[in-house]
Write an enzyme that holds these catalytic residues in place. Structure first.
Site, PDB file in Angstrom:
ATOM      1  N   TYR A   1      69.905  90.930  74.378  1.00  0.00           N
ATOM      2  CA  TYR A   1      70.486  92.157  74.945  1.00  0.00           C
ATOM      3  C   TYR A   1      69.977  93.391  74.188  1.00  0.00           C
ATOM      4  O   TYR A   1      69.499  94.349  74.798  1.00  0.00           O
ATOM      5  CB  TYR A   1      72.007  92.079  74.877  1.00  0.00           C
ATOM      6  CG  TYR A   1      72.718  93.273  75.471  1.00  0.00           C
ATOM      7  CD1 TYR A   1      72.838  93.428  76.850  1.00  0.00           C
ATOM      8  CD2 TYR A   1      73.268  94.258  74.651  1.00  0.00           C
ATOM      9  CE1 TYR A   1      73.492  94.528  77.392  1.00  0.00           C
ATOM     10  CE2 TYR A   1      73.915  95.358  75.188  1.00  0.00           C
ATOM     11  CZ  TYR A   1      74.033  95.489  76.556  1.00  0.00           C
ATOM     12  OH  TYR A   1      74.672  96.584  77.090  1.00  0.00           O
ATOM     13  N   SER A  35      71.268 102.437  79.157  1.00  0.00           N
ATOM     14  CA  SER A  35      70.847 101.546  78.078  1.00  0.00           C
ATOM     15  C   SER A  35      72.088 101.150  77.281  1.00  0.00           C
ATOM     16  O   SER A  35      73.116 100.798  77.862  1.00  0.00           O
ATOM     17  CB  SER A  35      69.805 102.283  77.222  1.00  0.00           C
ATOM     18  OG  SER A  35      69.532 101.586  76.054  1.00  0.00           O
ATOM     19  N   LYS A  82      67.557  96.405  75.674  1.00  0.00           N
ATOM     20  CA  LYS A  82      67.958  97.810  75.735  1.00  0.00           C
ATOM     21  C   LYS A  82      66.981  98.702  74.962  1.00  0.00           C
ATOM     22  O   LYS A  82      66.782  99.860  75.310  1.00  0.00           O
ATOM     23  CB  LYS A  82      69.397  97.974  75.218  1.00  0.00           C
ATOM     24  CG  LYS A  82      70.433  97.307  76.121  1.00  0.00           C
ATOM     25  CD  LYS A  82      70.380  97.836  77.558  1.00  0.00           C
ATOM     26  CE  LYS A  82      71.478  97.282  78.429  1.00  0.00           C
ATOM     27  NZ  LYS A  82      71.466  97.812  79.792  1.00  0.00           N
TER      28      LYS A  82
HETATM   29  N1  LIG Z   1      80.626  98.220  78.999  1.00  0.00           N
HETATM   30  C1  LIG Z   1      80.036  98.550  77.852  1.00  0.00           C
HETATM   31  O1  LIG Z   1      80.693  98.627  76.800  1.00  0.00           O
HETATM   32  C2  LIG Z   1      78.572  98.857  77.825  1.00  0.00           C
HETATM   33  C3  LIG Z   1      78.038  99.357  76.643  1.00  0.00           C
HETATM   34  C4  LIG Z   1      76.698  99.673  76.591  1.00  0.00           C
HETATM   35  C5  LIG Z   1      75.920  99.530  77.706  1.00  0.00           C
HETATM   36  N2  LIG Z   1      76.453  99.020  78.867  1.00  0.00           N
HETATM   37  C6  LIG Z   1      75.573  98.896  80.018  1.00  0.00           C
HETATM   38  O2  LIG Z   1      76.201  99.469  81.131  1.00  0.00           O
HETATM   39  C7  LIG Z   1      75.693  98.865  82.326  1.00  0.00           C
HETATM   40  C8  LIG Z   1      76.875  98.429  83.178  1.00  0.00           C
HETATM   41  O3  LIG Z   1      77.514  97.349  82.521  1.00  0.00           O
HETATM   42  P1  LIG Z   1      79.075  97.074  82.572  1.00  0.00           P
HETATM   43  O4  LIG Z   1      79.596  97.150  81.214  1.00  0.00           O
HETATM   44  O5  LIG Z   1      79.708  97.865  83.654  1.00  0.00           O
HETATM   45  O6  LIG Z   1      79.012  95.513  82.918  1.00  0.00           O
HETATM   46  P2  LIG Z   1      79.502  94.713  84.190  1.00  0.00           P
HETATM   47  O7  LIG Z   1      80.919  95.024  84.452  1.00  0.00           O
HETATM   48  O8  LIG Z   1      79.118  93.306  83.921  1.00  0.00           O
HETATM   49  O9  LIG Z   1      78.627  95.336  85.334  1.00  0.00           O
HETATM   50  C9  LIG Z   1      77.282  95.002  85.505  1.00  0.00           C
HETATM   51  C10 LIG Z   1      76.928  95.260  86.934  1.00  0.00           C
HETATM   52  O10 LIG Z   1      75.558  94.938  87.126  1.00  0.00           O
HETATM   53  C11 LIG Z   1      75.459  94.216  88.341  1.00  0.00           C
HETATM   54  N3  LIG Z   1      74.282  93.366  88.270  1.00  0.00           N
HETATM   55  C12 LIG Z   1      73.981  92.462  87.319  1.00  0.00           C
HETATM   56  N4  LIG Z   1      72.832  91.842  87.621  1.00  0.00           N
HETATM   57  C13 LIG Z   1      72.417  92.366  88.797  1.00  0.00           C
HETATM   58  C14 LIG Z   1      71.308  92.114  89.637  1.00  0.00           C
HETATM   59  N5  LIG Z   1      70.384  91.191  89.333  1.00  0.00           N
HETATM   60  N6  LIG Z   1      71.190  92.843  90.770  1.00  0.00           N
HETATM   61  C15 LIG Z   1      72.120  93.758  91.103  1.00  0.00           C
HETATM   62  N7  LIG Z   1      73.175  94.034  90.349  1.00  0.00           N
HETATM   63  C16 LIG Z   1      73.335  93.336  89.217  1.00  0.00           C
HETATM   64  C17 LIG Z   1      76.758  93.412  88.422  1.00  0.00           C
HETATM   65  O11 LIG Z   1      77.077  93.081  89.753  1.00  0.00           O
HETATM   66  P3  LIG Z   1      76.778  91.597  90.342  1.00  0.00           P
HETATM   67  O12 LIG Z   1      77.082  90.618  89.264  1.00  0.00           O
HETATM   68  O13 LIG Z   1      77.680  91.491  91.530  1.00  0.00           O
HETATM   69  O14 LIG Z   1      75.344  91.623  90.737  1.00  0.00           O
HETATM   70  C18 LIG Z   1      77.740  94.433  87.903  1.00  0.00           C
HETATM   71  O15 LIG Z   1      78.196  95.290  88.933  1.00  0.00           O
HETATM   72  C19 LIG Z   1      74.814  97.705  81.853  1.00  0.00           C
HETATM   73  O16 LIG Z   1      73.466  98.081  81.900  1.00  0.00           O
HETATM   74  C20 LIG Z   1      75.272  97.475  80.422  1.00  0.00           C
HETATM   75  O17 LIG Z   1      74.283  96.875  79.646  1.00  0.00           O
HETATM   76  C21 LIG Z   1      77.766  98.693  78.938  1.00  0.00           C
END
Ligand SMILES: NC(=O)c1ccc[n+]([C@@H]2O[C@H](COP(=O)([O-])OP(=O)(O)OC[C@H]3O[C@@H](n4cnc5c(N)ncnc54)[C@H](OP(=O)(O)O)[C@@H]3O)[C@@H](O)[C@H]2O)c1
Length: 259
Positions: free
Chosen positions: A163, A147, A167
């Site tokens: 967003y 989340s 979450k």
């Molecule tokens: N980074 C942060 O600071 C942060 C903070 C809080 C929460 N989060 C959460 O952590 C998780 C990972 O995010 P991240 O920060 O690593 O972002 P990211 O780099 O944009 O990674 C998101 C991943 O989700 C995949 N994805 C998106 N839509 C998809 C779909 N329909 N089917 C399959 N795969 C899909 C993307 O791959 P493709 O585009 O190739 O499908 C990508 O690998 C998310 O849930 C995000 O909300 C991140």
């Protein structure tokens, strides 16, 4: 980061995303034992989910852990200073997120998490059955949903309204699943990260004051999310179910929140 932590500690990890080259690059750069396996798929498509489940069923017959990590952020608010002008605020809120942004974000972060969890239930159950044959005190199967601390913020500076709301929903859904799945001893927990470097945050957050201004004065690192994931996946975390685990360097304490 999560896949790396699991693979480096002995798991076979399937990583799923829509862009196969990105998955292949990640597996090449991150895998230590050649057990990080790319699978192209779209979690917003039930057909795609069934294909993924079928491939893993044929290759392994079960899973121990499902990590609902895929997520998207759209409808980002970029203007916060309105100097008392209600029309300026109205304009920002009207235009920051379109109805399609709400739909797309909810498709991935809520509906996708729901169907992904449901699609893998039988394989999670088969993991429990398999482990119980050799160890009556085995670590039971688990769903971890990623989340965000955004889910708990109620201050006036949300990063994106769709967003944050998505979450909130996925966090609550995970708690519901802990109950829905209790008779099968499939656990359901949430990891709620603060700011971690990724495609989603690159260019937006890590180098700015936002990451440095948290109490621990840095963005999250691989070790931070790895420690939490390995704890939840291990015997040490095997009594943990229906809970939320924040890893944000203290960021949430900076906002009015519901946590
Ligand atoms: N980074 C942060 O600071 C942060 C903070 C809080 C929460 N989060 C959460 O952590 C998780 C990972 O995010 P991240 O920060 O690593 O972002 P990211 O780099 O944009 O990674 C998101 C991943 O989700 C995949 N994805 C998106 N839509 C998809 C779909 N329909 N089917 C399959 N795969 C899909 C993307 O791959 P493709 O585009 O190739 O499908 C990508 O690998 C998310 O849930 C995000 O909300 C991140």
């Amino acid at each position: 980061m999560i896949a790396t932590a699991l693979e480096h500690n002995g798991a076979t990890v399937y990583i799923v995303g829509r862009r196969l080259p990105v998955l292949e690059k990640a597996a090449k750069e991150r895998s230590r034992y050649g057990r990080m396996l790319p699978l192209q798929g779209d979690i917003t498509s039930r057909e795609s989910l069934l294909v993924i489940v079928d491939i893993i069923r044929q290759r392994h017959g079960y899973i121990d852990l499902l990590v609902n990590n895929a997520g998207v952020a759209q409808g980002i608010i970029r203007k916060y200073d309105h100097q008392g002008d209600i029309r300026s605020l109205q304009d920002t809120l009207w235009n920051a997120a379109s109805p399609q942004d709400f739909t797309d974000v909810f498709d991935a972060n809520v509906t996708g998490v729901y169907y992904c969890t449901v699609a893998f239930l039988e394989l999670l159950h088969d993991g429990n059955v398999r482990r119980s044959r050799t160890d009556p005190h085995h670590v039971t199967s688990q769903v971890i949903t990623v989340s965000s601390v955004a889910a708990f913020r109620r201050d006036d500076r949300p990063y994106s309204i769709p967003y944050t709301l998505s979450k909130v929903a996925s966090t609550h859904m995970s708690k519901m699943f802990a109950n829905i799945l209790k008779d099968w001893k499939i656990r359901s927990n949430v990891i709620a990260p603060g700011i971690f470097p990724s495609e989603m945050t690159n260019g937006l957050i890590p180098d700015s004051h936002v990451a440095r201004d948290v109490p621990l004065q840095r963005a999250g690192k691989l070790e931070d999310i790895a420690g939490l994931t390995l704890f939840l996946a291990s015997k040490a975390g095997s009594y943990v179910d229906g809970t939320v685990h924040i890893t944000d360097g203290g960021r949430l304490s900076m906002f009015s929140s519901t946590y």
